[in-house]
Design an enzyme around this catalytic site. Structure first.
Site, PDB file in Angstrom:
ATOM      1  N   LEU A  42       0.865  -1.179   0.000  1.00 49.40           N
ATOM      2  CA  LEU A  42       0.000   0.000   0.000  1.00 49.40           C
ATOM      3  C   LEU A  42       0.902   1.229   0.000  1.00 49.40           C
ATOM      4  O   LEU A  42       1.942   1.237   0.661  1.00 49.40           O
ATOM      5  CB  LEU A  42      -0.905   0.033   1.239  1.00 49.40           C
ATOM      6  CG  LEU A  42      -1.959  -1.066   1.376  1.00 49.40           C
ATOM      7  CD1 LEU A  42      -2.740  -0.865   2.677  1.00 49.40           C
ATOM      8  CD2 LEU A  42      -2.906  -1.091   0.192  1.00 49.40           C
ATOM      9  N   ASP A  43       0.500   2.267  -0.730  1.00 47.20           N
ATOM     10  CA  ASP A  43       1.266   3.511  -0.729  1.00 47.20           C
ATOM     11  C   ASP A  43       1.354   4.076   0.685  1.00 47.20           C
ATOM     12  O   ASP A  43       0.473   3.811   1.528  1.00 47.20           O
ATOM     13  CB  ASP A  43       0.600   4.556  -1.630  1.00 47.20           C
ATOM     14  CG  ASP A  43       0.543   4.123  -3.085  1.00 47.20           C
ATOM     15  OD1 ASP A  43       1.334   3.250  -3.467  1.00 47.20           O
ATOM     16  OD2 ASP A  43      -0.300   4.669  -3.819  1.00 47.20           O
ATOM     17  N   VAL A  44       2.366   4.882   0.936  1.00 46.93           N
ATOM     18  CA  VAL A  44       2.522   5.518   2.245  1.00 46.93           C
ATOM     19  C   VAL A  44       1.254   6.270   2.643  1.00 46.93           C
ATOM     20  O   VAL A  44       0.809   6.213   3.792  1.00 46.93           O
ATOM     21  CB  VAL A  44       3.731   6.483   2.232  1.00 46.93           C
ATOM     22  CG1 VAL A  44       3.774   7.297   3.527  1.00 46.93           C
ATOM     23  CG2 VAL A  44       5.033   5.725   2.063  1.00 46.93           C
ATOM     24  N   THR A  74      -1.813   5.752   1.697  1.00 45.39           N
ATOM     25  CA  THR A  74      -3.032   4.938   1.648  1.00 45.39           C
ATOM     26  C   THR A  74      -3.139   4.111   2.915  1.00 45.39           C
ATOM     27  O   THR A  74      -2.174   3.478   3.337  1.00 45.39           O
ATOM     28  CB  THR A  74      -3.021   4.009   0.415  1.00 45.39           C
ATOM     29  OG1 THR A  74      -2.973   4.801  -0.767  1.00 45.39           O
ATOM     30  CG2 THR A  74      -4.273   3.146   0.379  1.00 45.39           C
ATOM     31  N   ARG A  90      -4.956   5.476  -8.154  1.00 46.83           N
ATOM     32  CA  ARG A  90      -4.714   6.914  -8.269  1.00 46.83           C
ATOM     33  C   ARG A  90      -4.502   7.315  -9.723  1.00 46.83           C
ATOM     34  O   ARG A  90      -5.044   8.333 -10.192  1.00 46.83           O
ATOM     35  CB  ARG A  90      -3.516   7.295  -7.418  1.00 46.83           C
ATOM     36  CG  ARG A  90      -3.704   6.982  -5.932  1.00 46.83           C
ATOM     37  CD  ARG A  90      -2.387   6.993  -5.165  1.00 46.83           C
ATOM     38  NE  ARG A  90      -1.795   8.328  -5.153  1.00 46.83           N
ATOM     39  CZ  ARG A  90      -0.572   8.576  -4.694  1.00 46.83           C
ATOM     40  NH1 ARG A  90       0.197   7.583  -4.266  1.00 46.83           N
ATOM     41  NH2 ARG A  90      -0.110   9.809  -4.693  1.00 46.83           N
TER      42      ARG A  90
END
Length: 306
Positions: free
Chosen positions: A137-139, A141, A237
């Site tokens: 997961l992105d930072v 998110t 995104r």
């Protein structure tokens, strides 16, 4: 040494140099300041200070010395909760601001660092700084993520993600109102042609498929449920921005800064709310759900009142 030339997008006009650099290149705020303090940021031959404000369209010249390695630093974050733990895997509910694993230039906490601090071992398979990580997961998110603890679980979970056997459901608040209200975005994703740290829909990108449906509409935004078939970096995104409806708060991909400020959002409105898969050893079906964190809940209530 590494160097890049980057044009300041409209979304970062008027932003401090250190803040903008961290968003453009994915550096931590501390590392961005170090790069600038060492004279590594210039515009038209002028060395910038970290507090200087940037103008739209300015061409930044960035030079920095990459760090030699990314280490797993044990650090406990109470906001990260363990929702399932057994000998083969651990499922966690990750808050925003925590990276999935260490990376060069990132000096904040990571999932692997938190697990290490809590004495939760993980599989040794995969690159050293990403041991046990089967998806990310992105930072910015939040939400559910599974990490393999045994080597066999790592191999089988990686295969399950590759063969699209894992249910991954997200909630996203996007700007505007998608028309139609539901659909599928099938567009290849690759590296952005002008930014090393961004991704984009590109002709030579990897196949990427995102399904969405509108759950709730507000005056200036919509709440979507999003299901991923593939798992490309920044996929939701990139696809939503390419569909002209970027995630609220996602200034890297064109979100309106004024709307982000009004909702007091400092990251994209994106939450991994449901994760389901077969246990890699027992074969039992596992399914987990996560509630919205406080910042997303507050912004949602503001949208509902408008």
């Amino acid at each position: 040494m590494e160097s890049r030339s980057i044009q300041v997008p409209a979304s970062l006009a008027g932003e401090r140099a250190d803040v903008a650099l961290s968003r453009l290149l994915g550096f931590s705020r501390t590392y961005s300041a170090e790069v600038i303090d060492s004279g590594g940021l210039e515009v038209a031959g002028k060395v910038l200070r970290k507090s200087e404000l940037l103008t739209e369209g300015a061409l930044l010249s960035v030079t920095w010395q990459p760090k030699s390695e990314a280490e797993i630093v044990p650090e406990d974050i109470t906001a990260l909760s363990v929702v399932h733990l057994d000998d083969d895997l651990v499922v966690i509910d990750k808050p925003a601001g925590v990276a999935s694993h260490p990376s060069l230039g990132w000096e904040g906490p990571s999932v692997l660092g938190v697990l290490s601090a809590r004495g939760i071992s993980v599989s040794g398979l995969g690159p050293a700084e990403r041991s046990g990580i089967v998806h990310r997961l992105d930072v910015g998110t939040s939400g559910l993520m599974v990490v393999a603890r045994s080597d066999l679980a790592y191999q089988r979970l990686k295969a399950a993600f590759k063969h699209r056997e894992v249910e991954k459901i997200y909630r996203a608040v996007v700007q505007g109102h998608p028309d139609p209200l539901f659909g599928t975005i099938d567009a290849p994703i690759g590296r952005h042609p002008r930014s090393r740290w961004k991704f984009a829909v590109t002709a030579d990108g990897k196949p990427s498929v995102t399904h969405f449906r509108t759950i709730e509409a507000f005056r200036s935004a919509s709440l979507l449920e999003v299901e991923l078939e593939t798992g490309r970096t920044h996929q939701i995104r990139v696809h939503l921005a390419a569909n002209h409806h970027p995630c609220v708060g996602d200034e890297l991909y064109g979100a309106d800064r004024k709307l982000s400020a009004r909702l007091e959002l400092t990251r994209q409105w994106l939450h991994a709310m449901r994760l389901g898969f077969e246990h890699p050893l027992s074969g039992d079906r596992l399914s987990f759900e996560s509630n919205y964190p406080d910042d997303l809940s507050r912004s949602l209530e503001v949208l509902r009142r408008e």
